[in-house]
Design a protein around this motif. Structure first.
Motif, PDB file in Angstrom:
ATOM      1  N   ILE B 356     -14.252 -57.941 -54.490  1.00 48.87           N
ATOM      2  CA  ILE B 356     -13.647 -59.135 -53.883  1.00 48.87           C
ATOM      3  C   ILE B 356     -13.560 -60.291 -54.865  1.00 48.87           C
ATOM      4  O   ILE B 356     -13.028 -61.339 -54.540  1.00 48.87           O
ATOM      5  CB  ILE B 356     -14.421 -59.591 -52.619  1.00 48.87           C
ATOM      6  CG1 ILE B 356     -15.867 -59.918 -52.964  1.00 48.87           C
ATOM      7  CG2 ILE B 356     -14.349 -58.543 -51.531  1.00 48.87           C
ATOM      8  CD1 ILE B 356     -16.633 -60.484 -51.796  1.00 48.87           C
ATOM      9  N   LEU B 357     -14.070 -60.084 -56.088  1.00 49.70           N
ATOM     10  CA  LEU B 357     -14.191 -61.194 -57.037  1.00 49.70           C
ATOM     11  C   LEU B 357     -12.907 -61.997 -57.194  1.00 49.70           C
ATOM     12  O   LEU B 357     -12.936 -63.214 -57.287  1.00 49.70           O
ATOM     13  CB  LEU B 357     -14.633 -60.646 -58.398  1.00 49.70           C
ATOM     14  CG  LEU B 357     -15.010 -61.675 -59.451  1.00 49.70           C
ATOM     15  CD1 LEU B 357     -16.242 -62.446 -59.042  1.00 49.70           C
ATOM     16  CD2 LEU B 357     -15.275 -60.994 -60.787  1.00 49.70           C
ATOM     17  N   LYS B 358     -11.775 -61.310 -57.223  1.00 50.70           N
ATOM     18  CA  LYS B 358     -10.551 -62.059 -57.508  1.00 50.70           C
ATOM     19  C   LYS B 358      -9.717 -62.370 -56.275  1.00 50.70           C
ATOM     20  O   LYS B 358      -8.790 -63.154 -56.360  1.00 50.70           O
ATOM     21  CB  LYS B 358      -9.707 -61.303 -58.522  1.00 50.70           C
ATOM     22  CG  LYS B 358     -10.094 -61.672 -59.938  1.00 50.70           C
ATOM     23  CD  LYS B 358      -9.367 -60.829 -60.903  1.00 50.70           C
ATOM     24  CE  LYS B 358      -8.646 -61.629 -61.960  1.00 50.70           C
ATOM     25  NZ  LYS B 358      -7.992 -60.690 -62.903  1.00 50.70           N
ATOM     26  N   TYR B 360     -11.210 -62.937 -52.930  1.00 48.89           N
ATOM     27  CA  TYR B 360     -11.903 -63.524 -51.782  1.00 48.89           C
ATOM     28  C   TYR B 360     -11.308 -64.877 -51.436  1.00 48.89           C
ATOM     29  O   TYR B 360     -11.362 -65.317 -50.292  1.00 48.89           O
ATOM     30  CB  TYR B 360     -13.411 -63.667 -52.079  1.00 48.89           C
ATOM     31  CG  TYR B 360     -13.741 -64.792 -53.013  1.00 48.89           C
ATOM     32  CD1 TYR B 360     -13.661 -64.621 -54.381  1.00 48.89           C
ATOM     33  CD2 TYR B 360     -14.099 -66.042 -52.520  1.00 48.89           C
ATOM     34  CE1 TYR B 360     -13.925 -65.659 -55.248  1.00 48.89           C
ATOM     35  CE2 TYR B 360     -14.362 -67.093 -53.386  1.00 48.89           C
ATOM     36  CZ  TYR B 360     -14.276 -66.894 -54.742  1.00 48.89           C
ATOM     37  OH  TYR B 360     -14.531 -67.926 -55.599  1.00 48.89           O
ATOM     38  N   GLN B 361     -10.706 -65.530 -52.433  1.00 43.58           N
ATOM     39  CA  GLN B 361     -10.167 -66.865 -52.172  1.00 43.58           C
ATOM     40  C   GLN B 361      -8.958 -66.828 -51.252  1.00 43.58           C
ATOM     41  O   GLN B 361      -8.605 -67.831 -50.637  1.00 43.58           O
ATOM     42  CB  GLN B 361      -9.773 -67.525 -53.496  1.00 43.58           C
ATOM     43  CG  GLN B 361     -10.975 -67.894 -54.324  1.00 43.58           C
ATOM     44  CD  GLN B 361     -10.587 -68.286 -55.734  1.00 43.58           C
ATOM     45  OE1 GLN B 361      -9.412 -68.327 -56.072  1.00 43.58           O
ATOM     46  NE2 GLN B 361     -11.570 -68.560 -56.559  1.00 43.58           N
ATOM     47  N   GLN B 363      -8.832 -65.186 -48.571  1.00 44.56           N
ATOM     48  CA  GLN B 363      -9.245 -65.095 -47.172  1.00 44.56           C
ATOM     49  C   GLN B 363      -9.324 -66.487 -46.571  1.00 44.56           C
ATOM     50  O   GLN B 363      -9.636 -67.454 -47.246  1.00 44.56           O
ATOM     51  CB  GLN B 363     -10.601 -64.401 -47.070  1.00 44.56           C
ATOM     52  CG  GLN B 363     -10.556 -62.957 -47.501  1.00 44.56           C
ATOM     53  CD  GLN B 363     -11.810 -62.205 -47.083  1.00 44.56           C
ATOM     54  OE1 GLN B 363     -12.524 -62.615 -46.177  1.00 44.56           O
ATOM     55  NE2 GLN B 363     -12.074 -61.097 -47.756  1.00 44.56           N
ATOM     56  N   LYS B 364      -9.068 -66.540 -45.270  1.00 50.60           N
ATOM     57  CA  LYS B 364      -9.111 -67.843 -44.615  1.00 50.60           C
ATOM     58  C   LYS B 364     -10.516 -68.126 -44.111  1.00 50.60           C
ATOM     59  O   LYS B 364     -11.277 -67.208 -43.820  1.00 50.60           O
ATOM     60  CB  LYS B 364      -8.118 -67.856 -43.439  1.00 50.60           C
ATOM     61  CG  LYS B 364      -6.680 -67.898 -43.901  1.00 50.60           C
ATOM     62  CD  LYS B 364      -5.759 -68.415 -42.783  1.00 50.60           C
ATOM     63  CE  LYS B 364      -4.348 -68.551 -43.285  1.00 50.60           C
ATOM     64  NZ  LYS B 364      -3.698 -67.216 -43.468  1.00 50.60           N
ATOM     65  N   GLY B 365     -10.834 -69.402 -44.032  1.00 51.34           N
ATOM     66  CA  GLY B 365     -12.092 -69.804 -43.407  1.00 51.34           C
ATOM     67  C   GLY B 365     -13.240 -69.875 -44.388  1.00 51.34           C
ATOM     68  O   GLY B 365     -13.081 -69.785 -45.598  1.00 51.34           O
ATOM     69  N   PHE B 366     -14.427 -70.024 -43.808  1.00 55.89           N
ATOM     70  CA  PHE B 366     -15.625 -70.318 -44.576  1.00 55.89           C
ATOM     71  C   PHE B 366     -16.339 -69.035 -44.986  1.00 55.89           C
ATOM     72  O   PHE B 366     -16.992 -68.963 -46.005  1.00 55.89           O
ATOM     73  CB  PHE B 366     -16.522 -71.180 -43.685  1.00 55.89           C
ATOM     74  CG  PHE B 366     -17.839 -71.544 -44.281  1.00 55.89           C
ATOM     75  CD1 PHE B 366     -17.904 -72.453 -45.339  1.00 55.89           C
ATOM     76  CD2 PHE B 366     -19.020 -71.009 -43.792  1.00 55.89           C
ATOM     77  CE1 PHE B 366     -19.116 -72.796 -45.887  1.00 55.89           C
ATOM     78  CE2 PHE B 366     -20.238 -71.358 -44.341  1.00 55.89           C
ATOM     79  CZ  PHE B 366     -20.281 -72.249 -45.393  1.00 55.89           C
ATOM     80  N   LEU B 367     -16.177 -67.988 -44.164  1.00 55.08           N
ATOM     81  CA  LEU B 367     -16.895 -66.746 -44.400  1.00 55.08           C
ATOM     82  C   LEU B 367     -15.991 -65.699 -45.064  1.00 55.08           C
ATOM     83  O   LEU B 367     -14.769 -65.805 -45.027  1.00 55.08           O
ATOM     84  CB  LEU B 367     -17.454 -66.195 -43.085  1.00 55.08           C
ATOM     85  CG  LEU B 367     -18.442 -67.117 -42.381  1.00 55.08           C
ATOM     86  CD1 LEU B 367     -18.909 -66.485 -41.079  1.00 55.08           C
ATOM     87  CD2 LEU B 367     -19.646 -67.424 -43.269  1.00 55.08           C
ATOM     88  N   ILE B 368     -16.638 -64.695 -45.649  1.00 51.81           N
ATOM     89  CA  ILE B 368     -15.894 -63.614 -46.296  1.00 51.81           C
ATOM     90  C   ILE B 368     -16.009 -62.355 -45.446  1.00 51.81           C
ATOM     91  O   ILE B 368     -17.103 -61.990 -45.016  1.00 51.81           O
ATOM     92  CB  ILE B 368     -16.465 -63.312 -47.696  1.00 51.81           C
ATOM     93  CG1 ILE B 368     -16.352 -64.545 -48.592  1.00 51.81           C
ATOM     94  CG2 ILE B 368     -15.752 -62.131 -48.328  1.00 51.81           C
ATOM     95  CD1 ILE B 368     -16.999 -64.360 -49.950  1.00 51.81           C
ATOM     96  N   ARG B 370     -15.999 -58.540 -45.585  1.00 47.45           N
ATOM     97  CA  ARG B 370     -16.130 -57.549 -46.646  1.00 47.45           C
ATOM     98  C   ARG B 370     -15.631 -56.165 -46.224  1.00 47.45           C
ATOM     99  O   ARG B 370     -15.623 -55.248 -47.031  1.00 47.45           O
ATOM    100  CB  ARG B 370     -17.585 -57.452 -47.089  1.00 47.45           C
ATOM    101  CG  ARG B 370     -18.002 -58.595 -47.992  1.00 47.45           C
ATOM    102  CD  ARG B 370     -19.446 -58.468 -48.398  1.00 47.45           C
ATOM    103  NE  ARG B 370     -19.826 -59.384 -49.466  1.00 47.45           N
ATOM    104  CZ  ARG B 370     -20.082 -60.663 -49.296  1.00 47.45           C
ATOM    105  NH1 ARG B 370     -19.976 -61.212 -48.110  1.00 47.45           N
ATOM    106  NH2 ARG B 370     -20.445 -61.420 -50.318  1.00 47.45           N
TER     107      ARG B 370
END
Lengths: 359, 507
Positions: B356-358, B360-361, B363-368, B370
C-alpha cells in the motif's frame, strides 16, 4: 575465550523468556543489596507486593499512578515510532498543566463540564505546542531532538517554578510559595473512587492502537521512522508528518499534566510531574511501543513505584535504594537485548589460537 | 604442491550454514576463481582465510603447515592479503603514504628511499604506481591497483580479490587481469571471487564452484565452458540467452532536456543531460558506479532537486512536482530504486503494508482499508512465485530475490507507462535475474517505456534497444545496442566523447 555469534531469528517465546529472566536477575541482584542492608530479601519482596496490592487504597494508588504513566507513554510511543526521540515528556506535562491551570484559575466559576473540557483542550494544546518547537527545528534544520527536548524540560520546570514563586503565588497562603487551589468545578470527578483519568487512559490505549495499525497518519509515521528515503519515495510529506506526530505526542503528555494538576494536586506546582516524563520513557521502551503492552507494563511499573514507597517506610530503606530496583530492571532488560541478538560460544581451539594469533 | 589447502571447513551463523564441509586447494602460481551465486558462501570462505571469521570446524594449511587465522594480523603474517570490494585507503594521503601505513619500519622514514623502494616494486609487478599521487585524485582503477600494491608490499603472496571488477570499466578490468597474470608469473596465487562467468573464463586457471555453502566441483578452466559453469552454480541447466523482443516503437513518453542537478556540496552531478525514451523501448544506462545514475532516476521521479532543465512525461512538465503530486496526479510512472530496503520498501513491515506504500493516499478518509492489498499480495505471491511464510511476515525475513519480486510486483501492478529500474538484478541469483529480464520484456511488449540502469555490459547489450552511457554526470554517447560493443561502451564509460569515436562507430 568466549566468542559472540549473531543469532538467526529467535522465536517470540524465547525472547520473552530472556526478558523475564532479565527481570529475575535484577531482582536477585537487588536481593543481594537488601541482604547487605541486613534485611531479609524475601520479606522485602513480599512487602513490595503487599504494598502495591495489599488494600483497596493501595490498588487505587497503583491505578492512579498507572493512569498517568499510560497516557504519557502512549504520547511518547507516537514520537518514538517515528524514531523521534522525545525525551521532553516531562516538559510537555508541565506546559499542559500550566495551560489547563490558566483556564482553571481564570474561569473558576464556569459550569463544571465546560470548564473541564476547556482545561483538557488547553492542556493538550499546551503540551502539543511545547512539543512542536523541537519538531519544527528538526523538520526545518534537522536539529538533534534528543538534546532539544531534554533541555526544554528544564525551561518548562523553571517556568512553572517562576509562576509558583512569583506572579501566580497565592496571596492567601501566608507567604508560602504555592499557587491557589482550583475551584471545585475544575477538579476531575471520580468513578469507582478513582478520578476519571483511568477511563481516559483505557480509551486512549484503544485509540492509539487503532491510530498505529489502521490510520493513514499512523502508517506514515511508521514508514518515516523506518526510513526517510522510503517516506520520500512514497510521497509522504515529511515535515508535516513530523509536526503532526509531535503535536499529538506532546498533546497526550499535556493531557497527563492537566489530569495531574486537576485530580491530584488540585493546583499547579513543580511537583505536578514528579519524573513521570522520564519514567514513561522506560515503560514505553519496555513495551516495544505497543499500546496494550504499555498498559500492562505501566501497571507493573506503577505497582513497583507504589510498593517501593511502601517498603521505604516499612523497612526504613532509603528512597534512593528503592529507586535502584527500577534502574536495575531497566538496565537488565536493555542488556538482555544483546542476548536476543547474539549467543556466546566457547572457542574450542582456544589454546592453540592464542599462541599463534597474539604474536 | 598446494599453497593453500582448506579441508572440511564448516561455518554456521545462527541457524544458517554458510559453509559446509568445504574443501578448497590453491596451487603455487595459479589464478583460482571462486564462483557461486549470492549466498553460496564465497565471501564467508575467504573471510576465514583473511582472519575475519574463524571456522567452526575444519583445518587450514598454508604451505603445508596447519595455521589458525584468528585475526587479520595473523593472516597477513601467513602471507595472505585480501582486497575488499570497498577500498580501505586514506583519501588525503599519497600512494606511498598509504602503502607505508601500518608498516613496522622504525619511527622515521627516509622519503626518497621509500619512493625508490616503491618504484622498484611497482616495476616488478608492472603496477604503474605514482608514489606521490594523492588517493582523492585517483580513478577507481588506480585505487584498486594501490590496494593491491599495499598488500603485495607487505609480503603477501596469496592475494584474494572480492568481486574486484564490479566498479571497473572494461579497460580497467583488462589492466587488472594483466596484473593478476604478472603475479602468477612471480609464483603468487590469486583467489578471484566473482559471479561473472565471462571474466572467469578469461583469466582463471582453475575454478571452484560453490552452491548453497558446499563445494560442487573444482574444474580446469580449459576443460569447461560458461554453460557448464552456470549449470554447476545453479544446479540445473539454464538458458543464458536474454531475449530482445521486437516491438514497434511508439511515441516519445519521456523527454529530458538540458537537465542539470547539483548535490549538497554544489557539485554538478548531472550536466546538461538530454535524451528521450519511447513507448515499447528499453533504454539502457551504462556507466561506472556513481556516474550520476542514481541522481538521474531520482530527478525524474521528483526525489532529487533539479537545478535547471526540463523533464516531460507525455508532454506534461514534471520538474517542480513532489513525489506525492506525481502519484496523485495519476502520472503512471514506476520506479524500482537501487536501494530496495532503504527506499523502495520498508524492511520491518509485512508484504501488505509494503504494497500500500504508494497508493494508500488514494483511499478516502482517515483509516486505511488493507483488504484489497491482502488480495493483491496473494496474487503477487502466486504470479511471481515468491516464497514467503505468509503475507504478514516482515519482508526483511525474505531472501533478496523474493524481496525484489515484492517490489517489482507492486510497481508493475500499478500498470505503469514508464518504468525506471536501477540495478534490478543486483545481488540476485541467475534464475531470479532471468525471471526479471522476462518481466521487463513483458512490460516492453505492453508498450511501456523502460529506463534500465545496469552494470553488466553483456546484459545491457542483449536486453536493451539503445544504450546511453553516463560518465561523471554527462552523457558521453547513446548507441544502438545491436551495433554497440563492449569496447565502445568502455571508452564512453571512461569519458571519451562520441565524436572522437567516429571511426569505431562504423565497424
Amino acid at each position: 575465550m568466549i566468542r559472540m555469534i549473531k543469532r538467526g531469528k529467535m522465536s517470540k517465546r524465547k525472547s520473552v523468556v530472556i526478558r523475564l529472566l532479565a527481570v529475575i536477575f535484577a531482582l536477585v541482584i537487588f536481593a543481594i543489596l537488601i541482604r547487605v542492608m541486613d534485611l531479609n530479601p524475601l520479606d522485602v519482596y513480599v512487602a513490595l507486593v503487599k504494598g502495591a496490592f495489599g488494600s483497596v487504597y493501595r490498588i487505587r494508588e497503583v491505578i492512579i499512578k498507572s493512569t498517568a504513566l499510560v497516557i504519557t507513554s502512549l504520547g511518547i510511543a507516537i514520537a518514538f515510532k517515528m524514531q523521534f526521540w522525545n525525551i521532553g515528556g516531562e516538559g510537555q506535562i508541565f506546559m499542559g498543566a500550566f495551560a489547563a491551570s490558566y483556564i482553571a484559575l481564570n474561569y473558576p466559576e464556569l459550569p463544571k463540564p465546560l470548564l473541564l473540557t476547556l482545561m483538557i483542550i488547553a492542556g493538550m494544546i499546551g503540551g502539543g505546542l511545547w512539543a512542536l518547537i523541537p519538531a519544527f527545528f528538526k523538520a526545518q534544520w534537522k536539529t538533534n531532538e534528543t538534546i532539544m527536548t531534554l533541555m526544554m524540560n528544564y525551561i518548562a520546570l523553571k517556568w512553572v517554578m517562576y509562576l509558583q514563586y512569583g506572579p501566580w503565588k497565592d496571596p492567601m497562603a501566608l507567604g508560602f510559595p504555592k499557587i491557589a487551589n482550583f475551584s471545585a468545578n475544575a477538579i476531575l470527578p471520580k468513578v469507582f473512587g478513582i478520578h476519571i483519568g483511568w477511563i481516559f487512559a483505557l480509551l486512549l490505549v484503544v485509540l492509539v492502537s487503532v491510530f498505529f495499525n489502521h490510520s493513514k497518519k499512523g502508517y506514515e509515521i511508521t514508514v518515516l521512522g523506518e526510513s526517510e528515503n522510503t517516506a520520500l519515495y512514497a510521497g509522504i510529506d515529511i515535515k508535516k508528518t513530523i509536526l503532526v506526530a509531535m503535536f499529538i505526542s506532546g498533546a497526550l503528555c499535556g493531557l497527563t499534566g492537566m489530569i495531574q494538576a486537576s485530580a491530584l494536586n488540585n493546583t499547579l506546582s513543580i511537583d505536578v510531574s514528579g519524573g513521570l516524563g522520564f519514567t514513561a520513557i522506560i515503560t514505553t521502551w519496555l513495551a516495544f511501543l505497543k499500546p496494550f503492552f504499555i498498559l500492562i507494563v505501566s501497571i507493573l511499573f506503577a505497582a513497583l513505584l507504589q510498593g517501593g514507597s511502601f517498603i521505604q517506610t516499612a523497612f526504613g530503606i532509603p528512597q534512593a535504594a528503592a529507586e535502584l530496583l527500577q534502574g536495575m530492571i531497566l538496565f537488565f532488560v536493555l542488556a538482555s537485548e544483546f542476548f536476543i541478538r547474539y549467543k556466546l560460544v566457547m572457542n574450542r581451539h582456544q589454546v592453540a589460537n592464542e599462541k599463534k594469533g597474539d604474536n | 604442491m598446494n599453497l593453500i589447502s582448506m579441508e572440511g571447513i564448516t561455518k554456521t551463523f545462527g541457524s544458517v550454514v554458510a559453509n559446509k564441509n568445504i574443501n578448497f586447494q590453491v596451487k603455487y602460481g595459479e589464478i583460482h576463481a571462486l564462483l557461486g551465486e549470492n549466498g553460496a558462501g564465497k565471501s564467508t570462505l575467504v573471510n576465514m582465510l583473511s582472519g575475519i571469521y574463524t571456522p567452526d570446524s575444519g583445518s587450514i594449511f598454508v604451505r603445508g603447515n596447519e595455521v589458525r587465522l584468528t585475526s587479520p594480523r595473523a593472516s597477513i603474517d601467513a602471507g595472505i592479503g585480501m582486497i575488499h570490494q570497498h577500498f580501505k585507503l586514506v583519501d588525503v594521503m599519497s600512494a606511498k603514504e598509504n602503502i607505508n601505513l601500518g608498516q613496522k619500519n622504525g619511527f622515521f622514514i627516509r622519503d626518497d628511499i621509500l619512493t625508490k623502494k616503491i618504484l622498484e616494486f611497482s616495476n616488478r609487478y608492472k603496477l604503474d604506481i605514482i608514489p606521490d599521487k594523492k588517493v582523492y585524485e585517483m580513478s577507481v582503477g588506480e585505487k584498486q591497483t594501490l590496494e593491491i600494491s599495499k598488500v603485495l608490499y607487505r609480503g603477501a603472496n596469496i592475494l584474494i580479490l572480492d568481486e574486484p571488477t564490479a566498479v571497473l570499466t572494461p579497460q580497467e578490468t583488462k589492466k587488472l587481469f594483466s596484473i593478476m597474470n604478472k603475479m602468477k608469473e612471480e609464483g603468487c596465487a590469486v583467489i578471484f571471487i566473482t559471479h561473472k562467468m565471462n571474466e572467469v573464463m578469461a583469466v582463471s586457471d582453475r575454478i571452484t564452484v560453490l552452491r548453497k555453502g558446499e563445494t560442487v566441483k573444482t574444474v580446469k578452466t580449459i576443460d569447461t565452458n560458461t554453460k557448464e559453469l552456470a549449470e554447476l552454480m545453479v544446479g540445473h541447466p539454464v538458458d543464458l540467452a536474454i531475449r530482445r523482443d521486437k516491438v514497434s516503437k511508439g511515441k516519445v513518453l519521456l523527454e529530458v532536456k538540458n537537465l542539470l542537478a547539483e548535490n549538497e556540496e554544489k557539485v554538478e552531478v548531472l550536466k546538461n543531460v538530454n535524451f528521450t525514451v519511447e513507448a515499447g523501448e528499453i533504454l539502457g544506462v551504462a556507466g561506472v558506479a556513481g556516474s550520476g545514475q542514481k541522481e538521474l532516476c531520482e530527478t525524474i521521479t521528483g526525489l532529487y532537486p533539479v537545478k535547471q532543465g526540463d523533464i516531460f512525461f507525455k508532454g506534461e512538465k514534471l520538474v517542480g512536482m513532489s513525489p506525492r503530486q506525481i502519484i496523485t496526479r495519476g502520472i503512471s510512472m514506476s520506479f524500482i530504486p537501487e536501494d530496495r530496503l532503504g527506499m523502495g520498501l520498508v524492511a520491518s513491515m509485512d508484504m501488505v503494508d509494503n504494497l500500500i506504500l504508494k497508493d494508500y493516499q488514494n483511499q478516502k478518509g482517515f483509516l486505511i482499508n488493507r483488504k484489497p492489498a491482502v488480495k493483491k499480495a496473494k496474487n503477487i505471491i502466486k504470479e511471481l512465485d515468491i516464497s514467503t511464510p505468509g503475507v504478514n511476515n516482515p519482508i526483511r525475513e525474505l531472501s533478496g530475490g523474493n524481496i525484489q519480486k515484492v517490489l517489482l510486483g507492486r510497481e508493475l501492478g500499478s500498470n505503469p507507462e514508464l518504468l525506471i529500474t536501477a540495478y534490478p538484478v543486483r545481488g540476485l541469483d541467475i534464475n531470479v535475474s532471468y525471471k526479471i529480464y522476462d518481466l521487463i520484456n513483458e512490460e516492453k511488449k505492453k508498450g511501456v517505456a523502460i529506463l534500465f540502469i545496469g552494470e553488466d555490459l553483456d546484459v545491457l547489450l542483449e536486453l536493451c534497444d539503445r544504450i546511453m552511457v553516463l560518465c561523471d554526470g554527462e552523457i558521453t554517447g547513446i548507441l544502438d545496442a545491436k551495433k554497440a560493443t563492449k569496447a565502445k561502451l568502455g571508452l564512453l564509460m571512461a569519458g571519451e566523447k562520441n565524436g572522437k569515436l567516429g571511426d569505431a562507430e562504423l565497424d
